[in-house]
Design an enzyme around this catalytic site. Structure first.
Site, mmCIF file in Angstrom:
data_model
loop_
_atom_site.group_PDB
_atom_site.id
_atom_site.type_symbol
_atom_site.label_atom_id
_atom_site.label_comp_id
_atom_site.label_asym_id
_atom_site.label_seq_id
_atom_site.Cartn_x
_atom_site.Cartn_y
_atom_site.Cartn_z
ATOM 1 N N SER A 290 0.804 -1.279 -0.127
ATOM 2 C CA SER A 290 -0.123 0.131 -0.094
ATOM 3 C C SER A 290 0.906 1.238 -0.034
ATOM 4 O O SER A 290 2.105 1.284 0.350
ATOM 5 C CB SER A 290 -0.880 0.122 1.091
ATOM 6 O OG SER A 290 0.109 0.551 2.446
ATOM 7 N N ASP A 291 0.327 2.373 -0.507
ATOM 8 C CA ASP A 291 0.954 3.649 -0.082
ATOM 9 C C ASP A 291 1.020 3.977 1.417
ATOM 10 O O ASP A 291 0.295 3.068 2.071
ATOM 11 C CB ASP A 291 0.561 4.815 -0.894
ATOM 12 C CG ASP A 291 1.427 5.817 -1.050
ATOM 13 O OD1 ASP A 291 1.337 6.539 -2.082
ATOM 14 O OD2 ASP A 291 2.408 5.853 -0.244
ATOM 15 N N TRP A 292 1.728 4.979 1.768
ATOM 16 C CA TRP A 292 1.831 5.284 3.276
ATOM 17 C C TRP A 292 0.339 5.479 4.055
ATOM 18 O O TRP A 292 -0.492 6.458 3.505
ATOM 19 C CB TRP A 292 2.709 6.535 3.234
ATOM 20 C CG TRP A 292 2.988 6.701 4.714
ATOM 21 C CD1 TRP A 292 2.346 7.246 5.592
ATOM 22 C CD2 TRP A 292 4.257 6.737 5.388
ATOM 23 N NE1 TRP A 292 3.212 7.450 6.848
ATOM 24 C CE2 TRP A 292 4.361 7.119 6.658
ATOM 25 C CE3 TRP A 292 5.743 6.222 4.621
ATOM 26 C CZ2 TRP A 292 5.628 7.190 7.411
ATOM 27 C CZ3 TRP A 292 6.765 6.315 5.504
ATOM 28 C CH2 TRP A 292 6.666 6.674 6.906
ATOM 29 N N ASP A 293 0.252 4.655 4.934
ATOM 30 C CA ASP A 293 -1.221 4.651 5.493
ATOM 31 C C ASP A 293 -2.379 4.480 4.590
ATOM 32 O O ASP A 293 -3.486 4.855 5.079
ATOM 33 C CB ASP A 293 -1.301 5.985 6.330
ATOM 34 C CG ASP A 293 -0.685 6.135 7.708
ATOM 35 O OD1 ASP A 293 -0.527 7.131 8.184
ATOM 36 O OD2 ASP A 293 -0.113 5.139 8.068
ATOM 37 N N ALA A 294 -2.214 4.174 3.534
ATOM 38 C CA ALA A 294 -3.377 4.061 2.715
ATOM 39 C C ALA A 294 -4.577 3.099 3.115
ATOM 40 O O ALA A 294 -5.556 3.511 2.820
ATOM 41 C CB ALA A 294 -2.984 3.679 1.235
#
Ligand code: GLC
Length: 717
Positions: A290-294
């Site tokens: 995932s992207d950061w905290d997505a």
């Protein structure tokens, strides 16, 4: 209870080893798939789930993602975003992980190596302007070797988001507005990082690539970062997915899910894109991070009721690894117990992560060689690659009365806020790049014009009246493009605009020339710059060799060969404006702006001037082989970019007014001619795709054209 159960398994494992047999998963001669299955069979649930988590190690310097650093790194963690700079520090963490986890599974160290690790190359939007994917491949090879030597196994690159809105700051990270060109750079960059085949992944100097941001992030509405995107299935397939498909075909081991909401279903919980398309249609066998905290952000996006819900939605959509929000570790055990997540899916996700680790050779070589910095960063060959790319990324937008090149006998003044700025040459997402490594415009130009006058203060205006040529360096700071840097105004700052007017007046009163050099990471509205400058050089953020590259172009040692891959509008009011738009039902005075702003851009896709002049023959067609001959009618050797476009004027699914489908860049010596051929493969080069991803060729007439050649050719299928 769980711990002692794990240790019982550990003892059994040791017992089996005590017969002198090393477990199959540690046998480098065994097939990777067997090693994966053997290891998976030995893992506890907790060990499996931790392989699906990514934390950070080192000082996180991404201002958009400051979160709490992992207090304690579990030895079974699957991956770490590595903000460390030395192989020794990275090996220390890896050794802790390998020696303190029951099965000794190495960690995957990832980092944003976007356009270089320490030897910073031009930003990707500049690399694209070179129209030479081989240069990007070489740049990626250099980046991979520098990153590998510090212990980075995996880069979160290339970013292959097609983007058509220069208000969005992340256009600097991608390859511009065209799907075909972005696809060619996607595959080249993947091969640069990973090598030509899956087998080369385990060789020294190669690292795993990560195609991002999957998918459609470049369509962020109004150019604002992180916001929803409205993308039809047709546009998803004909515009945003192909660069990812090209990267997958080139062997990209990983993909990163995006922040954007795709017409109601956020990318990081989108089963259609992450499972149906990527796994079932494209047979991708690596994994998605995932992207950061997505995953956590699925709540803000209005999809998840709570963290646990977000975990189930993302995981069940096919997202294998959770970047830093720790939700998978916290909630997967319970979700499995409740039957909302299946063990089969957990095993399949872990299988994919382990597969990439085995392919990288991490089990055989978990620790990177601890070479001294002088043997692993900023090597001459690395800087040469950065220089070659920078030279060819420069785009000459305007050159009235041959203001350029500037003779070395001329009296040259250099002024402007970017003339001696090292920091801004690096651009955003500059890895571990440092200003101290940069050769500035001033340093580069002084080497060619020793008597150059560099003026920083109010005397700058006066200098323009006493020197034959003034080079005025304007633009946007490196922090003005990149993540979370959207701007509603894409002009240069007012203070620069007034300096430009004063300097232009002073120069032209004496019949002197004014050359504007631009440093920026996005297309700008240059409507108020163009009238004041005799020449405009688009120099982007060129990296550590910015100075020598600019000096070569200004002096004529190198004829500029860059071409725009993203449209420069006349005004932000024209956005979105891009060349491969679909055709309108009305023509002429209908569908235009009523406030006399033309609907044409200031500088279009594919634009770029040369110091040479080229004459194009007609296009000849022999069956499916199209050729054009180009003569360099000047006395200057120069590279030319031959751009082949296809039009399908009548198609069941309407096509763009024209589409780039082939290009080639080649040196054409002064006075000589070169013939360029486009061997047309109907499905590949004339075909289209429907909203289900099915490729097809429409029988009928096609129009072939080449930029710069007045004539076109009709092809009947
Ligand atoms: C950022 C970016 C992504 C990057 C990741 C890790 O928010 O969106 O491109 O790879 O976080 O730094």
């Amino acid at each position: 209870m769980k711990k002692c159960f794990a240790y019982i398994i550990g003892l059994l494992l040791l017992a089996s080893c005590s017969e002198g047999k090393s477990p199959l998963y540690l046998d480098a001669s065994a097939p990777i798939e067997k090693r994966v299955e053997d290891l998976l069979s030995r893992m506890t649930l907790e060990e499996k789930i931790l392989q699906l988590n990514q934390y950070t190690v080192g000082r996180n310097d991404n201002i958009n993602n400051i979160g709490e650093l992992a207090e304690k790194i579990p030895a079974e963690i699957g991956s770490l975003i590595c903000f460390l700079e030395s192989p020794e520090d990275r090996n220390k963490i890896q050794r802790y992980i390998v020696e303190n986890s029951r099965l000794g599974i190495p960690c995957l160290f990832g980092f944003d190596v976007i356009h270089g690790f320490r030897t910073i190359c031009p930003i990707p939007l500049a690399q694209a302007a070179s129209w030479d994917p081989e240069l990007a491949l070489r740049g990626a090879q250099v980046a991979a070797r520098e990153a590998y030597d510090v212990g980075i196994d995996w880069t979160f690159s290339p970013m292959v988001d097609v983007a058509r809105d220069p208000r969005w700051g992340r256009v600097m990270e991608g390859y511009g507005e065209d799907t075909y060109l972005a696809s060619r750079f996607s595959e080249a960059t993947v091969r640069g990082y990973q090598g030509p085949s899956i087998e080369s992944l385990s060789e020294p100097g190669t690292i795993a690539a990560c195609l991002k941001h999957y998918v459609g992030y470049g369509a962020s509405e109004a150019g604002r970062d992180y916001v929803p995107t409205e993308i039809s299935s047709q546009t998803l397939w004909d515009t945003y997915l192909p660069p990812f498909e090209a990267g997958i075909k080139a062997g990209a081991q990983t993909v990163m899910s995006a922040f954007n909401n795709i017409s109601g279903t956020p990318a990081s919980a989108n089963r259609y894109t992450m499972t149906t398309v990527l796994k079932e249609m494209w047979n991708h066998d690596g994994f998605i991070v995932s992207d950061w905290d997505a995953v956590l952000q699925l709540k803000n996006q209005g999809m998840a009721a709570d963290d646990k819900d977000a975990t189930a939605l993302a995981f069940n959509a096919g997202l294998e690894m959770d970047m830093v929000d720790d939700l998978y570790r916290k909630h997967l055990p319970e979700l499995i117990k409740e039957g909302r997540v299946s063990m089969e899916q957990v095993d399949e996700s872990v299988r994919r992560v382990l597969r990439v680790k085995f392919r990288l050779g991490l089990f055989e070589k978990p620790y990177t060689d601890e070479k001294p910095a002088s043997e692993r960063i900023l090597l001459p060959e690395y800087k040469q690659a950065a220089l070659d790319m920078a030279r060819e990324s420069i785009v000459l937008l305007k050159n009235d009365d041959n203001a350029l090149p500037v003779s070395t006998a001329s009296r040259v003044a250099l002024i402007g806020p970017f003339a001696d700025s090292a920091e801004d040459m690096l651009g955003n997402w500059a890895g571990r790049g440092r200003a101290e490594d940069v050769v500035t415009y001033l340093d580069g130009l002084r080497a060619v014009y020793p008597s150059l006058t560099y003026v920083q203060d109010i005397k700058a205006v006066q200098a323009a009246s006493t020197h034959d040529v003034t080079i005025l360096c304007l633009g946007q700071k490196r922090s003005w493009s990149g993540e979370n840097t959207s701007r509603s105004d894409i002009r240069i700052p007012d203070i620069q605009q007034s300096l430009l007017r004063e300097v232009s007046k002073a120069a032209h009163q004496r019949g002197h020339k004014l050359v504007v050099v631009l440093t920026n990471g996005r297309p700008l509205d240059l409507s108020d710059v163009e009238p004041y400058a005799d020449a405009i050089v688009e120099a982007w953020h060129l990296g550590v060799m910015a100075g020598p590259a600019l000096a070569d172009v200004i002096s004529g040692a190198e004829s500029p060969s860059g071409r725009l891959t993203m449209t420069f509008p006349r005004s932000v009011g024209q956005i979105p404006i891009y060349y491969n738009r679909r055709s309108s039902g009305r023509r002429g005075t209908q569908g235009i702006y009523k406030d006399d702003m033309p609907i044409t851009p200031l500088y279009e896709f594919g634009h770029g001037l040369s110091y040479a002049t080229f004459e194009y023959s007609d296009i000849t067609l022999d069956g499916l082989t199209a050729t054009v001959t180009v003569k360099n009618t000047s006395s200057v050797d120069a590279k030319e970019v031959i751009q082949w476009y296809v039009q399908d004027p009548a198609s069941v699914i309407t096509r763009p007014v024209k589409e780039l489908r082939h290009f080639e860049k080649r040196m054409i010596k002064a006075g000589e001619s070169e013939t360029f051929t486009f061997e047309i493969d109907p499905l590949r080069d004339l075909g289209f795709v429907d909203s289900f991803g099915h490729k097809y060729v429409d029988p009928g007439e096609y129009v072939l054209s080449v930029r710069g050649c007045e004539k076109s050719a009709r092809l009947i299928l």
